[in-house]
Structure formats: C-alpha cells, structure tokens
Design a protein around this motif. Structure first.
Motif, PDB file in Angstrom:
ATOM      1  N   UNK A 151       0.674  -1.289  -0.147  1.00 19.66           N
ATOM      2  CA  UNK A 151      -0.029  -0.015   0.023  1.00 19.66           C
ATOM      3  C   UNK A 151       1.080   1.150   0.134  1.00 19.66           C
ATOM      4  N   UNK A 152       1.880   1.397   0.742  1.00 17.18           N
ATOM      5  CA  UNK A 152       2.900   2.283   0.684  1.00 17.18           C
ATOM      6  C   UNK A 152       3.805   2.333  -0.589  1.00 17.18           C
ATOM      7  N   UNK A 153       3.781   1.474  -1.208  1.00 15.57           N
ATOM      8  CA  UNK A 153       4.351   1.276  -2.589  1.00 15.57           C
ATOM      9  C   UNK A 153       3.566   2.243  -3.387  1.00 15.57           C
ATOM     10  N   UNK A 154       2.271   1.944  -3.264  1.00 15.94           N
ATOM     11  CA  UNK A 154       1.358   2.562  -4.156  1.00 15.94           C
ATOM     12  C   UNK A 154       1.264   4.089  -4.050  1.00 15.94           C
ATOM     13  N   UNK A 155       1.218   4.397  -2.598  1.00 14.15           N
ATOM     14  CA  UNK A 155       1.265   5.904  -2.186  1.00 14.15           C
ATOM     15  C   UNK A 155       2.206   6.501  -2.757  1.00 14.15           C
ATOM     16  N   UNK A 156       3.585   5.990  -2.496  1.00 14.87           N
ATOM     17  CA  UNK A 156       4.725   6.632  -2.762  1.00 14.87           C
ATOM     18  C   UNK A 156       5.460   6.528  -4.109  1.00 14.87           C
ATOM     19  N   UNK A 157       4.562   5.923  -5.045  1.00 17.09           N
ATOM     20  CA  UNK A 157       4.834   5.763  -6.468  1.00 17.09           C
ATOM     21  C   UNK A 157       4.726   7.398  -7.184  1.00 17.09           C
ATOM     22  N   UNK A 158       5.429   7.522  -8.348  1.00 17.96           N
ATOM     23  CA  UNK A 158       5.348   8.647  -8.875  1.00 17.96           C
ATOM     24  C   UNK A 158       4.068   9.109  -9.479  1.00 17.96           C
ATOM     25  N   UNK A 159       3.014   8.249  -9.513  1.00 17.56           N
ATOM     26  CA  UNK A 159       1.862   8.484  -9.912  1.00 17.56           C
ATOM     27  C   UNK A 159       0.751   8.420  -8.685  1.00 17.56           C
ATOM     28  N   UNK A 160       1.252   8.162  -7.490  1.00 16.48           N
ATOM     29  CA  UNK A 160       0.505   7.675  -6.489  1.00 16.48           C
ATOM     30  C   UNK A 160      -0.257   9.024  -5.643  1.00 16.48           C
ATOM     31  N   UNK A 161      -0.876   8.528  -4.660  1.00 16.82           N
ATOM     32  CA  UNK A 161      -1.468   9.492  -3.858  1.00 16.82           C
ATOM     33  C   UNK A 161      -0.995  10.744  -3.270  1.00 16.82           C
ATOM     34  N   UNK A 162       0.310  10.335  -2.720  1.00 14.82           N
ATOM     35  CA  UNK A 162       1.115  11.409  -2.184  1.00 14.82           C
ATOM     36  C   UNK A 162       1.479  12.492  -3.224  1.00 14.82           C
ATOM     37  N   UNK A 163       1.977  11.898  -4.538  1.00 16.25           N
ATOM     38  CA  UNK A 163       2.350  12.892  -5.700  1.00 16.25           C
ATOM     39  C   UNK A 163       0.979  13.792  -6.003  1.00 16.25           C
ATOM     40  N   UNK A 164      -0.204  13.137  -6.020  1.00 14.17           N
ATOM     41  CA  UNK A 164      -1.227  14.001  -6.569  1.00 14.17           C
ATOM     42  C   UNK A 164      -1.615  15.017  -5.213  1.00 14.17           C
ATOM     43  N   UNK A 165      -1.248  14.728  -3.975  1.00 13.42           N
ATOM     44  CA  UNK A 165      -1.554  15.909  -3.084  1.00 13.42           C
ATOM     45  C   UNK A 165      -0.498  16.936  -3.053  1.00 13.42           C
ATOM     46  N   UNK A 166       0.814  16.807  -3.288  1.00 10.86           N
ATOM     47  CA  UNK A 166       1.796  17.504  -3.284  1.00 10.86           C
ATOM     48  C   UNK A 166       2.037  18.170  -4.380  1.00 10.86           C
ATOM     49  N   UNK A 167       1.589  17.750  -5.727  1.00 13.99           N
ATOM     50  CA  UNK A 167       1.818  18.421  -6.937  1.00 13.99           C
ATOM     51  C   UNK A 167       1.269  19.923  -7.058  1.00 13.99           C
ATOM     52  N   UNK A 168      -0.009  20.093  -6.365  1.00 18.58           N
ATOM     53  CA  UNK A 168      -0.286  21.626  -6.386  1.00 18.58           C
ATOM     54  C   UNK A 168       0.722  22.468  -5.588  1.00 18.58           C
ATOM     55  N   UNK A 169       1.461  21.940  -4.777  1.00 14.83           N
ATOM     56  CA  UNK A 169       2.338  22.920  -4.002  1.00 14.83           C
ATOM     57  C   UNK A 169       3.613  23.033  -4.740  1.00 14.83           C
TER      58      UNK A 169
END
Length: 307
Positions: A151-169
């Motif tokens: 699950x963390x592998x998916x979150x930390x991937x380049x197209x994952x949830x974390x990237x989607x949250x950080x991209x606007x900033x």
C-alpha cells in the motif's frame, strides 16, 4: 392418641472415591507448588530453547564453515574467513552503517509521533475515547505485513496519492529509496512504540501533573521535567521494538527501497541466489550482536520491565 416418634435410622457411611493415578497426582501437586511451576514452564521453555537458542547456536556454528567454490557444497572445517570478510569488507561496513542509520531514523520518527498520541490516550482522553484509540492503534496489526508495505509502495509511487497531494504545491514524492524505506518502516512499527509508552504514561500519577500546575509549571515545562523522566523507561522499551525490527527487516526494502540494501537483503541474497549459507550466517551475526549490545545498555534503565 399419642404421637410416636420413629427411631432415627443409622446413616450409612459414604465410601471415599477411589484413588486413581490422576487424583493422586493432583493431590501431590497441590502440596508441591514448585513442581506445579516446573511443569507449567517446561513446555514453553523447551520450545524457546529448541527454536531460539539452538537456532542461534547453529547459526553461530555455520558462520565458521565454508562453501566449496566448485561444487557449492558446505565444508564443515572450521575457518574464520567469513568473519574476516564481513568485518573487513567495505560493502558490509557500508551496509551495516546504513542499516543502523535507518533503524535509528525509524526509531526517532516513531517516538516523536508516539509520544503525543500516547500522552493523549493516557492523560486527556475519556475512558470511552481511550478504548477507541487503543482499538485504532491495534487495528493496523490486523492487516497483513505485505498488504501494508505494498500500500505504501502505491502511495509513494510517481503517480500515487502522495504525488497527487503534493503536486499543487510544486512538490514531488520522494519515490522509492532510503526515504521511502524509513517512512514505510515507521508506519509498520508505530503501534509497537505507542503501546509501551501508553502503558508507562498510565502509571504516572495524575497528582504529580496537578502539583506541577499548582506550582506554576506550564505544560511544556511539566512534560519536560515531570512526564518525560518518569516515562523514559517506557520510551526506551518502545525503541527496542522499532530498532530491532528495523534492523532485521529486508522485505520492506525490497518493496519500496529501490536500490537501497540493508543487512537483511545481504543475508537473503547469500542464502538464495549465492547459495552461501556460511557467509549469510556471518552477516546475520552483525544485527544479533548489535541488538544484544543495545539490550545490555537499556537493561540498566529498567526499560525491560515495561515490556
């Protein structure tokens, strides 16, 4: 007419129950508490000695053997070549330092996160909320280790949830590597750190906090001079779990670590692909020695009493 009173009947004596071997054994154990304790502890101690101590001894013995480079068979002649290779090899020194650094980083992150959570659970939350928080802390332990790591592998991937949250900033996910390993391991071992600290803070009397407030101590000063010294053994007890579990982990590194290697990966590689069990045993002795040294240091603090 006069009432006649019947003479009392003679009561028959009830014979005692027969003394079967089970009854005799039970009667003997009731008068010998040490024998009861010995029988109670025999099975778990036998299992501990067989599975843990004997396994460590065999591991130590295997480290002094070697492998025939031509046939791949293990040679049971005693040699120090594997120990010397592990102690002097640049690769093993680098990986050892990296493994210790990751374990320490995971421990620091978990303690920083666990302290406020455990303090709120022990001293601020109502009994009902406290029970709900304990369940919430334990719930991640019900899920599979691999499920959480992937699950963390998916979150930390380049197209994952974390990237989607950080991209606007204008920020980006760290991706796979050392940082991802620390993040994932910190999440995996966090419940093991929260629970000992929570148990230790529960034993801190509320009267001490009230006395500190009555004497003019502010919140941070009370936490620093009253709570932390009393909770330090519990904090150290929590670090034992996070440090030791991170020190021997290799699955998480394979999933989110990218090219990062830890001691567990070297052991796994030598057991599987390289088919060099003696060298793998010599490498495995490094985390064993480190954790035994760490336990020897924390034993003096009384932290082991909080486990």
């Amino acid at each position: 007419m006069t009432d006649t009173i019947a003479p009392p009947r003679a009561e028959r004596a009830v014979p005692p129950p027969p003394k079967t071997p089970a009854r005799r054994t039970s009667a003997w154990l009731s008068t010998h508490p040490r024998a009861r304790l010995t029988l109670l502890l025999t099975a778990p101690l036998f299992w501990l000695v067989l599975v843990y101590i004997v396994a460590l001894v065999l591991l130590l013995v295997t480290a002094f053997w070697s492998v025939d480079s031509f046939t791949g068979e293990i040679i049971t002649d005693w040699t120090l070549d594997n120990i010397v290779t592990v102690l002097t090899g640049t690769l093993y020194q680098t990986v050892t330092l990296r493994t210790i650094g990751i374990a320490l980083a995971v421990t620091v992150v978990d303690v920083v996160i666990a302290l406020p959570i455990a303090f709120y659970m022990a001293k601020i939350a109502t009994p009902r909320v406290q029970r709900l928080l304990v369940i919430a802390v334990l719930m991640p332990l019900w899920a599979s280790y691999l499920v959480k790591a992937y699950a963390w592998r998916s979150v930390l991937s380049q197209d994952g949830l974390l990237e989607w949250v950080l991209a606007p900033f204008g920020l980006h996910t760290p991706g796979y590597g050392l940082t991802a390993t620390v993040i994932t391991l910190s999440y995996l071992w966090l419940p093991y750190v929260i629970l000992p600290i929570y148990a230790g803070l529960e034993r801190v009397p509320d009267s001490l906090l009230e006395a500190s407030a009555d004497l003019g101590g502010r919140s941070w000063r009370t936490i620093r001079h009253v709570v932390l010294p009393l909770a330090m053994p519990a904090i150290i007890a929590g670090t034992i779990f996070s440090f030791s579990l991170s020190l021997g982990d290799y699955i998480t590194v394979n999933i989110v670590g990218g090219t990062t290697q830890m001691l567990g990966n070297l052991v796994y590689t030598n057991v599987g692909a390289a088919n060099n069990l003696p060298l793998a045993a010599a490498i495995a002795l490094i985390p064993i020695v480190i954790i035994f040294g760490y336990l020897a240091l924390v034993r003096r603090t009384g932290a082991l009493d909080n486990l």
